[in-house]
Design a protein around this motif. Structure first.
Motif, mmCIF file in Angstrom:
data_model
loop_
_atom_site.group_PDB
_atom_site.id
_atom_site.type_symbol
_atom_site.label_atom_id
_atom_site.label_comp_id
_atom_site.label_asym_id
_atom_site.label_seq_id
_atom_site.Cartn_x
_atom_site.Cartn_y
_atom_site.Cartn_z
ATOM 1 N N ASP A 181 0.841 -1.197 0.000
ATOM 2 C CA ASP A 181 0.000 0.000 0.000
ATOM 3 C C ASP A 181 0.876 1.247 0.000
ATOM 4 O OD1 ASP A 181 -2.270 -1.528 0.089
ATOM 5 O OD2 ASP A 181 -2.655 -1.223 2.226
ATOM 6 N N ALA A 182 0.368 2.311 -0.625
ATOM 7 C CA ALA A 182 1.081 3.592 -0.602
ATOM 8 C C ALA A 182 1.113 4.131 0.824
ATOM 9 C CB ALA A 182 0.395 4.588 -1.524
ATOM 10 N N ALA A 183 2.278 4.594 1.251
ATOM 11 C CA ALA A 183 2.432 5.164 2.586
ATOM 12 C C ALA A 183 2.753 6.648 2.525
ATOM 13 C CB ALA A 183 3.537 4.422 3.354
ATOM 14 N N ILE A 184 3.618 7.012 1.583
ATOM 15 C CA ILE A 184 4.175 8.364 1.527
ATOM 16 C C ILE A 184 4.218 8.829 0.081
ATOM 17 C CG2 ILE A 184 6.320 9.684 1.853
ATOM 18 C CD1 ILE A 184 6.944 7.874 4.232
ATOM 19 N N LEU A 185 3.992 10.116 -0.118
ATOM 20 C CA LEU A 185 4.179 10.741 -1.422
ATOM 21 C C LEU A 185 5.231 11.836 -1.240
ATOM 22 C CD1 LEU A 185 2.946 10.461 -4.283
ATOM 23 C CD2 LEU A 185 1.459 12.390 -3.723
ATOM 24 N N ILE A 186 6.357 11.694 -1.958
ATOM 25 C CA ILE A 186 7.433 12.677 -1.849
ATOM 26 C C ILE A 186 7.617 13.342 -3.200
ATOM 27 C CG2 ILE A 186 9.920 12.995 -1.528
ATOM 28 C CD1 ILE A 186 9.870 10.988 0.668
ATOM 29 N N TYR A 187 7.554 14.668 -3.190
ATOM 30 C CA TYR A 187 7.717 15.413 -4.430
ATOM 31 C C TYR A 187 9.182 15.733 -4.659
ATOM 32 C CZ TYR A 187 2.827 15.757 -5.497
ATOM 33 O OH TYR A 187 1.542 15.426 -5.859
ATOM 34 N N THR A 188 9.626 15.402 -5.874
ATOM 35 C CA THR A 188 10.992 15.723 -6.250
ATOM 36 C C THR A 188 11.148 17.231 -6.288
ATOM 37 O OG1 THR A 188 10.420 15.643 -8.593
ATOM 38 C CG2 THR A 188 11.230 13.620 -7.592
ATOM 39 N N SER A 189 12.382 17.698 -6.152
ATOM 40 C CA SER A 189 12.618 19.131 -5.987
ATOM 41 C C SER A 189 12.450 19.927 -7.263
ATOM 42 C CB SER A 189 14.021 19.368 -5.416
ATOM 43 O OG SER A 189 14.997 18.745 -6.217
ATOM 44 N N GLY A 190 12.364 19.246 -8.405
ATOM 45 C CA GLY A 190 12.052 19.953 -9.639
ATOM 46 C C GLY A 190 13.180 20.784 -10.208
ATOM 47 N N THR A 192 14.892 20.187 -12.810
ATOM 48 C CA THR A 192 14.883 20.164 -14.271
ATOM 49 C C THR A 192 13.480 20.253 -14.852
ATOM 50 O OG1 THR A 192 14.832 17.740 -14.262
ATOM 51 C CG2 THR A 192 16.985 18.785 -14.362
ATOM 52 N N GLY A 193 12.486 20.440 -14.039
ATOM 53 C CA GLY A 193 11.125 20.526 -14.561
ATOM 54 C C GLY A 193 10.102 20.518 -13.452
ATOM 55 N N GLU A 194 8.860 20.265 -13.820
ATOM 56 C CA GLU A 194 7.765 20.270 -12.857
ATOM 57 C C GLU A 194 7.923 19.131 -11.855
ATOM 58 O OE1 GLU A 194 2.939 19.585 -12.931
ATOM 59 O OE2 GLU A 194 3.979 20.284 -14.727
ATOM 60 N N PRO A 195 7.778 19.426 -10.558
ATOM 61 C CA PRO A 195 7.918 18.367 -9.547
ATOM 62 C C PRO A 195 6.910 17.247 -9.757
ATOM 63 C CG PRO A 195 7.966 20.531 -8.514
ATOM 64 C CD PRO A 195 7.563 20.745 -9.948
ATOM 65 N N LYS A 196 7.351 16.030 -9.481
ATOM 66 C CA LYS A 196 6.481 14.849 -9.585
ATOM 67 C C LYS A 196 6.414 14.191 -8.217
ATOM 68 C CE LYS A 196 9.021 12.833 -12.757
ATOM 69 N NZ LYS A 196 10.045 13.829 -13.109
ATOM 70 N N GLY A 197 5.243 13.630 -7.908
ATOM 71 C CA GLY A 197 5.065 12.951 -6.632
ATOM 72 C C GLY A 197 5.457 11.490 -6.742
ATOM 73 N N ALA A 198 6.510 11.099 -6.051
ATOM 74 C CA ALA A 198 6.956 9.708 -6.057
ATOM 75 C C ALA A 198 6.232 8.956 -4.944
ATOM 76 C CB ALA A 198 8.464 9.623 -5.853
ATOM 77 N N THR A 199 5.514 7.902 -5.308
ATOM 78 C CA THR A 199 4.769 7.111 -4.335
ATOM 79 C C THR A 199 5.683 6.058 -3.716
ATOM 80 O OG1 THR A 199 2.698 7.411 -5.554
ATOM 81 C CG2 THR A 199 2.799 5.577 -3.992
ATOM 82 N N LEU A 200 5.757 6.057 -2.389
ATOM 83 C CA LEU A 200 6.582 5.104 -1.655
ATOM 84 C C LEU A 200 5.669 4.195 -0.843
ATOM 85 C CD1 LEU A 200 9.343 7.526 -0.278
ATOM 86 C CD2 LEU A 200 9.098 6.567 -2.580
ATOM 87 N N SER A 201 5.838 2.917 -1.004
ATOM 88 C CA SER A 201 5.015 1.948 -0.279
ATOM 89 C C SER A 201 5.569 1.698 1.116
ATOM 90 C CB SER A 201 4.975 0.625 -1.047
ATOM 91 O OG SER A 201 6.273 0.018 -1.037
ATOM 92 N N GLY A 425 5.957 4.363 -8.251
ATOM 93 C CA GLY A 425 5.629 5.100 -9.464
ATOM 94 C C GLY A 425 5.310 6.548 -9.145
ATOM 95 N N TYR A 426 5.125 7.348 -10.192
ATOM 96 C CA TYR A 426 4.776 8.757 -10.022
ATOM 97 C C TYR A 426 3.262 8.901 -9.963
ATOM 98 C CZ TYR A 426 9.625 9.597 -11.374
ATOM 99 O OH TYR A 426 10.996 9.609 -11.428
#
Length: 599
Positions: A181-190, A192-201, A425-426
Motif C-alpha cells: 500500500d502507498a504510505a508516503i508521497l514525496i515530491y521531487t525538488s524539480g 529540471t522541470g515540474e515536480p512529480k510525486g513519487a509514491t513510496l510503499s 511510481g509517479y
C-alpha cells in the motif's frame, strides 16, 4: 498484520514506550525544551488519525504537511498512515503557487501548517483546491475555516472515547494495511522541470530503513538531530523511519540556522547533513588555523600532516601504525576535540548526501578526526550506494547498499535493479512511471552518469539530462568539472554553461577566505560587488581554472568565465542545494551572452 511503517512503529512503542523519542530543542529555535516519549507520540498520532477518520478521510486519500521540524510532523506522518491515508510533505520554503501545485496534484483533502506564514500560503490558493476540506494550524487565528492543532487532537481523542465505531474503524485501517500500500508521497525538488510525486510503499519504507541500519551500523540508543526538511526523502526515510526501526532519539531543530547550537546541546551520536554544513564547519576550522601563531600554528600543521597520512592509510585498507595514531591523538588533542565539538562532541558517525562533498573539505575534516561518509541515492531508490564506516573513500559514493544491485548502461547511465527498495511510481503519471524504467521494467533509470570500479564503488559523473551539448556535437558532463573547480582554494561555487555554443564557459563564485586574503593584499573591499570586475582577481581565478583545465579534454575546458560577487542561494538552489541551472542562466543571461561575443 503485515509489516508496515505503522506496525514497526507500534512495535517500537511496545519495546521503548517510556523512553524519549522526540526532543524539541530550545537551543534549536523552539520556544522551550519539550520531550515526547514513544508512548506519548503514539497517543498523539492515534488521536490525529481518529480525527481524520471522524472527518471522513477515505483510505488512500492524501493528507499534506507544510511545516518545519516540530513534533507536528512525525505525529501527523504516523497519524495519517494509521488512518489509512497517504502522507504528503510540502517544502516549508515553497511559494503559494508551489503549494497549490503540490496540493492540487495529489488532491490533498487536509493540510497541517505550523506558522501564520504557512497558513497564509494555503489561504491564498485554497479557492483553487476543491478537494481540500480540512486545514489544521498549530496556532489557528480564530477563523472558521481553520482548526487549531490542539482542537484537532482533542477532537480525535473525544471521538475515540465517545464513538466506538471510530476506534473500530481506525483499528481496521491500522492493522489491515498491506506492505505494498502507498504510505508516503514525496515530491521531487524539480531542478529540471515540474515536480512529480513519487509514491513510496510501506515495503519501500521498511526495506530502506533496514538497509540504512545494516549498511551503516546504526544501533538502538543512537541519537540524531533532525534539521533537514521532513518532506525530503533523506530526512523522512534515512531520518524519521530509520530512527523508528532502530530505536533512536531525535533532537528536533526548528531553525536550521541554529543547528550548531543544537548539536552542542543535544550531542548526537549520528550526524547526517548536506555538504554545505560540512563546508561551513571546515571553513570555521580553517579560519582558526589561519589565525594561529607560533606553537599553535606548528600544532595545526603537524596534526594535519599526521591526520592526512592516517586518512590515506585507512582509506587504502592498511593498518595505521600505533606510533602515528598516538602522536596524532596527543599532538592534536585540542584540535580534534574542537573539530568533533562542532558536532556536539559525541558523534561516532557522520554522513553526507544530496550532492557531492568537495574532496578538499572531506580530506580536511578526515585529517581532524571527522570522517564524513558519502553516498548516493534518489527519491525513487534512496538506498543506492554508500561508503562504510570500516571501508570508505572520499572521492566516490561507495559500493551498493544492502539490498541494492546496480549496473552501468552502455551510454553511461546508472541503472538500479527494481526491488523492495524502489518506488511504486509517479502519482497520476503512468507514462512517466513507465519511462522511469528500462523497456522490460527491470531496471530503474536514474538519469545519472557514472562508473563502477573494480572494487564495486560507484563514481557519479553528472546528470544525463544536464549534459551540455556543444554546437560541435560534443557533450560535456558539468558536475565533475564543477566539483573540480570548487575543490580549488580560490573557488567556492561554479556552474558550467554552453548549450548550443561552441565552447564551455562558467559562472564562478570566489572562495571567501581566498577573496579576503586577496583583498588584504590589494587594498580592496571583499564586500564591494565591483571587486568581481577587478582584472587582478580575474587573473587569480584564471590560474585556478587553468589548473582544472589541465586535466580535461579540449571540449571540456572552460574557455571563459564571469565572476559573481555573491554565492548561489535562495531560488538559485533546490531545497537539497543543487543548482537550478535554468534559473541561474536566466538570472545572469547578460553576463553569459557577453562571454560569447567576438568568439
Amino acid at each position: 498484520m503485515a509489516d508496515t511503517a505503522v506496525s514497526i512503529f507500534l512495535e517500537r512503542v511496545r519495546a521503548d514506550g517510556d523512553r524519549p523519542a522526540l526532543r524539541l530543542l530550545a537551543a534549536g529555535g523552539a520556544a522551550r525544551d519539550e520531550t515526547l516519549t514513544w508512548r506519548e507520540w503514539a497517543g498523539l498520532s492515534r488521536s490525529f488519525a481518529a480525527a481524520l477518520v471522524a472527518a471522513g478521510l477515505r483510505p488512500g486519500e492524501h493528507v499534506a504537511v507544510l511545516a518545519g521540524n516540530g513534533v507536528e510532523w512525525p505525529v501527523a506522518d504516523l497519524g495519517v498512515m494509521m488512518a489509512g491515508g497517504v502522507s504528503v510533505g510540502v517544502y516549508p520554503t515553497s511559494a503559494p503557487g508551489q503549494v497549490r501545485q503540490v496540493l492540487a496534484d495529489c488532491g490533498a483533502v487536509a493540510v497541517v501548517v505550523d506558522t501564520d506564514a504557512q497558513l497564509e500560503k494555503v489561504r491564498a490558493v485554497r479557492h483553487e483546491l476543491p478537494h481540500l476540506r480540512i486545514v489544521v494550524a498549530t496556532q489557528a487565528d480564530g477563523e472558521m475555516d481553520v482548526l487549531s492543532w490542539a482542537e484537532w487532537i482533542a477532537s480525535g481523542s473525544s471521538a475515540l472515547a465517545a464513538l466506538p465505531e471510530i476506534g473500530h474503524e481506525l483499528a481496521e485501517r491500522t492493522h489491515g494495511a498491506r506492505a505494498d500500500d502507498a504510505a508516503i508521497l514525496i515530491y521531487t525538488s524539480g531542478s529540471t522541470g515540474e515536480p512529480k510525486g513519487a509514491t513510496l510503499s510501506h515495503r519501500y519504507v521498511l526495506a530502506s530503513a533496514a538497509s540504512i541500519r545494516d549498511t551503516l551500523g546504526f544501533r538502538h540508543g543512537d541519537t540524531a538531530l533532525s534539521f533537514l526538511p521532513f518532506c525530503h526523502a533523506a530526512e523522512r526515510i534515512f531520518g524519521l523511519h530509520t530512527r523508528i526501526l532502530v530505536g533512536m532519539e531525535a533532537g528536533l531543530v526548528a531553525d536550521h540556522g541554529r543547528m550548531w547550537e543544537a548539536a552542542r546541546d543535544f550531542r548526537p551520536t549520528i550526524f547526517g547533513g548536506l555538504p554545505r554544513f560540512y563546508e561551513k564547519a571546515a571553513d570555521a576550522l580553517r579560519r582558526e588555523q589561519a589565525a594561529a601563531v607560533d606553537g599553535e600554528r606548528v600544532q595545526w600543521e603537524r596534526t594535519l600532516f599526521l591526520g592526512r597520512e592516517r586518512s590515506r592509510l585507512r582509506r587504502a585498507g592498511e593498518s595505521v601504525p600505533a606510533e602515528l595514531e598516538r602522536e596524532w591523538a596527543q599532538i592534536g588533542a585540542s584540535l580534534l576535540e574542537r573539530a568533533r565539538g562542532m558536532f556536539g562532541g559525541h558523534m561516532r558517525l557522520a554522513t553526507s548526501g544530496g550532492a557531492t562533498l568537495p574532496l578538499h573539505v572531506a580530506e580536511y575534516l578526515d585529517a581532524l578526526g571527522v570522517t564524513v561518509l558519502g553516498g548516493y541515492g534518489l527519491t525513487e531508490h534512496l538506498c543506492a550506494a554508500f561508503n562504510r564506516p570500516d571501508a570508505y573513500a572520499l572521492d566516490n559514493a561507495g559500493p551498493p547498499m544492502v539490498g541494492t544491485e546496480m549496473r552501468v548502461a552502455e551510454d553511461g547511465e546508472i541503472l538500479i535493479r527494481r526491488g523492495a527498495l524502489t518506488f511504486s511510481g509517479y502519482h497520476g503519471r503512468p507514462a512517466e512511471t513507465r519511462g522511469a524504467f528500462t523497456a522490460d521494467g527491470t531496471w530503474l533509470r536514474t538519469g545519472d552518469l557514472g562508473s563502477l570500479g573494480d572494487d564495486g564503488a560507484l563514481r557519479v559523473q553528472g546528470r544525463k539530462k544536464e549534459l551540455i551539448a556543444l554546437s560541435s556535437g560534443k557533450k560535456v558532463a558539468p558536475l565533475p568539472i564543477e566539483a573540480a573547480l570548487a575543490g580549488d582554494p580560490w573557488i567556492h561555487q561554479a556552474m558550467l554553461y554552453g548549450e548550443g555554443r561552441h565552447f564551455v564557459s562558467a559562472l564562478i563564485v570566489p572562495a571567501r577566505p581566498a577573496l579576503e586574503a586577496w583583498a588584504g593584499e590589494h587594498a580592496a573591499d571583499p564586500d564591494d560587488p565591483s571587486v568581481a570586475d577587478d582584472p587582478r582577481l580575474y587573473r587569480s581565478i584564471q590560474a585556478a581554472v587553468d589548473r582544472v583545465n589541465a586535466g580535461l579534454s579540449n571540449p571540456e575546458r572552460v574557455r571563459r568565465f564571469a565572476i559573481l560577487p555573491l554565492p548561489f542561494d535562495g531560488d538559485d538552489l533546490t531545497p537539497t542545494l543543487k543548482l537550478r541551472r535554468t534559473v541561474i542562466a536566466e538570472r545572469h543571461r547578460d553576463r553569459l551572452d557577453a562571454l560569447y561575443q567576438e568568439h
